[in-house]
Design a protein around this motif. Structure first.
Motif, short mmCIF file in Angstrom:
data_model
loop_
_atom_site.label_atom_id
_atom_site.label_comp_id
_atom_site.label_asym_id
_atom_site.label_seq_id
_atom_site.Cartn_x
_atom_site.Cartn_y
_atom_site.Cartn_z
N ARG A 151 0.91 -1.08 0.08
CA ARG A 151 0.14 -0.07 -0.04
C ARG A 151 0.79 1.38 -0.04
N LYS A 152 2.02 1.18 0.82
CA LYS A 152 2.95 2.42 0.52
C LYS A 152 3.39 2.73 -0.67
N THR A 199 0.70 4.07 -2.77
CA THR A 199 0.51 5.48 -2.71
C THR A 199 1.58 6.38 -2.97
N SER A 217 1.20 6.56 -7.01
CA SER A 217 0.00 7.36 -7.56
C SER A 217 0.02 8.53 -7.48
N TRP A 218 0.91 9.23 -6.46
CA TRP A 218 1.13 10.74 -6.27
C TRP A 218 2.52 11.11 -6.60
N THR A 230 5.56 8.88 0.72
CA THR A 230 4.48 8.99 1.56
C THR A 230 4.66 9.72 2.68
N LYS A 270 -7.02 9.83 3.18
CA LYS A 270 -6.75 8.52 3.49
C LYS A 270 -8.00 7.51 3.39
N THR A 286 -4.64 2.87 -0.35
CA THR A 286 -3.53 3.58 -0.08
C THR A 286 -3.08 3.65 1.44
#
Length: 188
Positions: free
Chosen positions: A114-115, A118, A121-122, A126, A140, A145
């Motif tokens: 998930r990290k 994330t 994705s951005w 993180t 959140k 994510t």
């Protein structure tokens, strides 16, 4: 020739002529349809290529490179006696490789993925994204994510192509340090 034979012969002749005419018309139509397509293709190539107009090209991390990055992150953690899991995902967030270090906690597997998701994705670490939660707490709630330190993007020409997530160390700062070690190994 009797009437029945004449009718059958005439019908067979009509069918044969019809089929020949239909085939000629179909072939002519196919040629007519092909001509504009060929002209369009020639124009597209002349104007910079059909690929440039209708398609994009993306860069992807190879399985070998993802494995090397994950191994480098895991080794950086092991040097400091940390038991972590490392995940590398592609640009779309699909897992390429996950390495679970000896003794890493059961929660670290999903957290690392998930990290990594994330971060890619951005296109940001993180830890930076976790700081944005103060202004936008609903971030959140986005599925898949995890806004905790430990994920870093992998970039090619400034664009994200993969994400590396590490989970299991006592702090997100350490997780992110190891994830960055994995990303940095790709530049060597």
């Amino acid at each position: 020739m009797n009437t029945r034979t004449s009718v059958l012969t005439g019908t067979a002749l009509a069918v044969a002529l019809g089929a020949g005419t239909f085939g000629a018309v179909s072939a002519g139509a196919a040629q007519a349809e092909t001509a504009p397509a060929a002209a369009a293709a020639a124009t597209a190539k002349k104007d910079g290529g059909e690929d440039e107009k209708n398609f994009t090209t993306t860069t992807h991390l190879t399985v070998d490179a993802a494995t090397r990055a994950a191994q480098a992150a895991l080794e950086a953690a092991q040097k400091e006696n940390q038991k972590v899991t490392v995940a590398v995902v592609d640009r779309n967030g699909n897992t390429i490789v996950t390495l679970r270090g000896d003794g890493a906690g059961p929660q670290s597997y999903e957290s690392a993925q998930r990290k990594a998701f994330t971060a890619v994705s951005w296109n940001a670490p993180t830890s930076v994204l976790a700081g944005r939660l103060a202004q936008t707490p609903n971030l959140k709630d986005i599925p898949g994510t995890l806004f905790l330190g430990g994920g870093t993007p992998v970039q090619a020409k400034g664009a994200p192509v993969a994400g590396i997530g590490v989970a299991g160390a006592p702090s997100g700062d350490l997780d992110e340090k190891y994830a960055k070690a994995g990303a940095d190994s790709l530049a060597k």
